[in-house]
Design a protein around this motif. Structure first.
Motif, PDB file in Angstrom:
ATOM      1  N   VAL A   5       0.830  -1.212   0.000  1.00  0.00           N
ATOM      2  CA  VAL A   5       0.000   0.000   0.000  1.00  0.00           C
ATOM      3  C   VAL A   5       0.863   1.261   0.000  1.00  0.00           C
ATOM      4  O   VAL A   5       0.377   2.351   0.295  1.00  0.00           O
ATOM      5  CB  VAL A   5      -1.004   0.007   1.181  1.00  0.00           C
ATOM      6  N   LEU A   8      -0.174   4.654  -1.736  1.00  0.00           N
ATOM      7  CA  LEU A   8      -1.332   5.475  -1.331  1.00  0.00           C
ATOM      8  C   LEU A   8      -1.046   6.969  -1.381  1.00  0.00           C
ATOM      9  O   LEU A   8      -1.966   7.775  -1.448  1.00  0.00           O
ATOM     10  CB  LEU A   8      -1.866   5.048   0.048  1.00  0.00           C
ATOM     11  N   HIS A 155      -1.292   6.674   6.178  1.00  0.00           N
ATOM     12  CA  HIS A 155      -1.796   7.871   5.501  1.00  0.00           C
ATOM     13  C   HIS A 155      -1.769   9.074   6.434  1.00  0.00           C
ATOM     14  O   HIS A 155      -2.197  10.164   6.060  1.00  0.00           O
ATOM     15  CB  HIS A 155      -3.216   7.631   4.993  1.00  0.00           C
TER      16      HIS A 155
END
Ligand SMILES: Nc1nc2c(c(=O)[nH]1)N[C@H]1C(S)=C(S)[C@@H](COP(=O)(O)O)O[C@H]1N2
Ligand SMILES: [Mo]
Length: 198
Positions: A5, A8, A155
């Motif tokens: 990921v 992202l 994030h």
């Protein structure tokens, strides 16, 4: 299988390394105080607040919810970033499906064994990358990094990831956590350099 990921950042900016950050190969430890000592056997997780079924999960309950491994980046608000951390854990969204979140919930407040707390808007919390992690690079999560279980939020700045997590409380009114009460940003988006409340 490892789900990568690390891409992202494309949702938030052009560069994988957020502005004002420096890459490090090390994994520094940042804790506000004492390092709790909790074994997997002693550990429980309470899920409470604006949910259909408040529950307390033990190790077996927790790890049978559905576990995955993700390759993630880790951004500390003090200016360092560590790329390609492999965390294994239960996505918070899996936990949320298990308990059922009330439609009026707006935030989650994570509670930790050292009395740390951190609050996260619900949408940020229910992203698939928000994990309750118990392994790092294939080994049990080291105690100084939050073992047996910590939250990770690739994030967000890493203060959103509570180490030694003991509870996830869903809230219908916003409430600030430990650093958020002391001036750190609630939203904490690294690509917008949301370090402090403006
Ligand atoms: N329970 C708890 N969680 C915490 C902290 C803490 O002091 N207590 N520090 C936060 C901060 S400020 C950061 S940058 C990261 C650091 O994680 P690390 O020590 O694994 O690098 O954990 C976050 N989670
Ligand atoms: Mo931090």
């Amino acid at each position: 299988m490892v789900r990568d990921v690390t891409g992202l950042y494309r949702e938030f900016g052009d560069e994988r390394l957020p502005p004002g950050q420096q890459r490090t190969e090390a994994f520094p430890v940042l804790s506000k105080g004492n390092v709790p000592r909790v074994t997997r056997g002693e550990w429980t997780l309470s899920v409470s607040g604006a949910v259909d079924d408040a529950v307390t999960l033990d190790w077996g309950d927790f790890t049978s919810l559905g576990v995955e491994t993700q390759r993630q980046d880790f951004h500390c608000v003090t200016g360092w970033s560590r790329f390609d951390c492999e965390f294994t854990g239960v996505p918070v969204t899996t936990l949320a499906d298990h308990v059922g979140i009330d439609s009026d919930a707006v935030q989650a407040l994570f509670h930790a064994a050292d009395d740390y707390t951190t609050n996260l808007p619900l949408d940020d919390c229910l992203r698939p990358e928000t994990l309750l992690a118990f392994e790092f690079d294939g080994d049990p999560l080291p105690r100084e990094h939050g073992g047996p279980v910590r939250a990770v939020t690739p994030h967000k700045y890493a203060y959103k990831g509570a180490k030694w997590v003991t509870g996830v409380e869903f809230l219908t009114e916003p409430e600030r956590g430990f650093w958020e009460r002391r001036g750190y940003s609630v939203s904490a988006n690294p690509w917008r350099e949301e370090r402090y409340n403006s």
